[in-house]
Design an enzyme around this catalytic site. Structure first.
Site, PDB file in Angstrom:
ATOM      1  N   ARG A 131       0.771  -1.194   0.006  1.00  0.00           N
ATOM      2  CA  ARG A 131       0.051   0.021   0.245  1.00  0.00           C
ATOM      3  C   ARG A 131       0.712   1.331   0.122  1.00  0.00           C
ATOM      4  O   ARG A 131       1.064   1.912  -1.128  1.00  0.00           O
ATOM      5  CB  ARG A 131      -1.138   0.177   1.081  1.00  0.00           C
ATOM      6  N   ASP A 132       1.446   1.628   1.206  1.00  0.00           N
ATOM      7  CA  ASP A 132       2.351   2.835   1.307  1.00  0.00           C
ATOM      8  C   ASP A 132       3.430   2.734   0.356  1.00  0.00           C
ATOM      9  O   ASP A 132       3.986   3.645  -0.020  1.00  0.00           O
ATOM     10  CB  ASP A 132       2.586   3.014   2.748  1.00  0.00           C
TER      11      ASP A 132
ATOM     12  N   HIS B 108       6.773   4.219  12.801  1.00  0.00           N
ATOM     13  CA  HIS B 108       6.560   4.515  11.390  1.00  0.00           C
ATOM     14  C   HIS B 108       7.785   5.195  11.048  1.00  0.00           C
ATOM     15  O   HIS B 108       7.436   6.685  10.947  1.00  0.00           O
ATOM     16  CB  HIS B 108       5.285   4.727  11.275  1.00  0.00           C
TER      17      HIS B 108
ATOM     18  N   HIS C   9      10.632   6.831   8.293  1.00  0.00           N
ATOM     19  CA  HIS C   9      10.980   7.067   6.941  1.00  0.00           C
ATOM     20  C   HIS C   9      12.580   7.452   7.119  1.00  0.00           C
ATOM     21  O   HIS C   9      13.086   7.711   8.211  1.00  0.00           O
ATOM     22  CB  HIS C   9      10.617   8.332   6.331  1.00  0.00           C
TER      23      HIS C   9
ATOM     24  N   CYS D  58       6.564  10.182   0.264  1.00  0.00           N
ATOM     25  CA  CYS D  58       5.425  11.001   0.452  1.00  0.00           C
ATOM     26  C   CYS D  58       5.349  12.054  -0.524  1.00  0.00           C
ATOM     27  O   CYS D  58       6.346  12.949  -0.505  1.00  0.00           O
ATOM     28  CB  CYS D  58       5.328  11.426   1.995  1.00  0.00           C
TER      29      CYS D  58
ATOM     30  N   ASN E 150       9.779   4.388   3.009  1.00  0.00           N
ATOM     31  CA  ASN E 150       9.827   3.750   4.450  1.00  0.00           C
ATOM     32  C   ASN E 150      10.931   3.167   4.631  1.00  0.00           C
ATOM     33  O   ASN E 150      11.568   2.421   3.949  1.00  0.00           O
ATOM     34  CB  ASN E 150       8.674   2.851   4.517  1.00  0.00           C
TER      35      ASN E 150
END
Length: 301
Positions: A15-16, A207, A209, A240, A249
């Site tokens: 997804r991300d 979470h 990055h 992002c 990520n």
């Protein structure tokens, strides 16, 4: 505080990791990625997102992906569902867990989802009510917890307030996201100390990055604060679109290498994970973003 003996990794690559890729990715390739991650032993995989294709074209085939993946008992296959329409679509696809997201920065909230933090939280109320009625678990995300591309430093107390709202609404877990990757180990420990006064630490996740190369260090710092759940993306996929210069990520392979070195149990097979990451990178025509994966692949020859 004792470092956790077990850690749960939330794999966000499908997804991300894929949502900002420019080239089209077939449903078959997305399904193969999820199935590869399942085979590698991931216990939680964020498969897709039920949002408007107008805003996130890459997630348009999420329903088809959910219909075709090989689900393994005990594995959570989740989806992002930021509004009631998205939740209803997720429910139709047999999703048992959804995620909602808010920002700790007003500017980022406006740029990302065109509304204030308070308005975004209000939108989640019908989602939470519907989820409760259908027995669906909801996980919450808070972005820009260690810095905002528009406002700079974000006070930890501000993050704590948003996280506490999500937890009070019914999110069983709240993931704190360093969206632009500017966080440091000291700032990370301070963040969890502050947020931990409003939300139990066993209900918090990290979470990170890797924009400034600090993600693994920040995860280690989080472990020292008793945090035992981390989001990561195979091969370091993702980024992002609303945070200029923000890289992907943290790579799942890099996190796993850290955890293995600390003797922390995850149940994940490193070699299968590396294969999964390299396969999708080949599909995308891009270099593997995991330093650990590149080292293992080089060693294999």
């Amino acid at each position: 505080m004792t470092i956790p003996s077990k850690v749960r990794l939330v794999e966000v690559g499908p997804r991300d990791g894929l949502q900002n890729e420019k080239q089209p990715i077939s449903v078959a390739d997305k399904v193969r990625l999820v199935d590869d991650l399942t085979a590698a032993g991931l216990g939680y995989i964020e498969v897709g997102s039920f949002v408007s294709p107008k805003w996130v074209p890459q997630m348009a085939g999420s329903a088809e992906v959910f219909a075709q993946i090989q689900r393994k008992p005990g594995v959570t296959y989740a989806a992002l569902a930021p509004n009631l329409k998205g939740f209803e679509a997720a429910l139709e696809s047999g999703v048992k867990e959804v995620a909602v997201f808010a920002a700790a920065s007003e500017s980022f909230s406006q740029k990302n989802i065109n509304c204030s933090i308070a308005e975004s939280l209000a939108r989640f109320v019908p989602v939470m009510e519907a989820a409760k009625a259908h027995g669906i678990s909801v996980r919450g995300y808070v972005s820009c917890v260690l810095g905002c591309p528009y406002e700079g430093e974000v006070p930890a107390e501000q993050v704590a307030a948003v996280a506490a709202e999500l937890y009070a609404m019914g999110c069983y877990e709240v993931s704190l996201g360093d969206t632009i990757g500017t966080g440091t180990a000291g700032a990370t420990r301070h963040l969890f100390n502050v947020v931990g006064t409003r939300v139990p630490r066993d209900r918090l996740a990290g979470h990170f990055h890797d924009t400034f190369g600090q993600a693994v260090a920040n995860i280690h710092a989080s472990l020292l604060e008793g945090i035992a759940v981390f989001d990561s993306s195979v091969a370091g996929l993702g980024g992002c679109p609303y945070a200029k210069g923000a890289t992907g990520n943290v790579a799942t392979e890099d996190v796993l290498y850290l955890l293995n070195g600390l003797g922390i149990q995850t149940g994940i097979d490193m070699n299968k994970l590396v294969d999964a990451g390299q396969r999708i990178c080949t599909v995308l025509g891009k270099e593997n973003g995991s330093r650990v994966a590149r080292a293992i692949l080089a060693k294999r020859g």
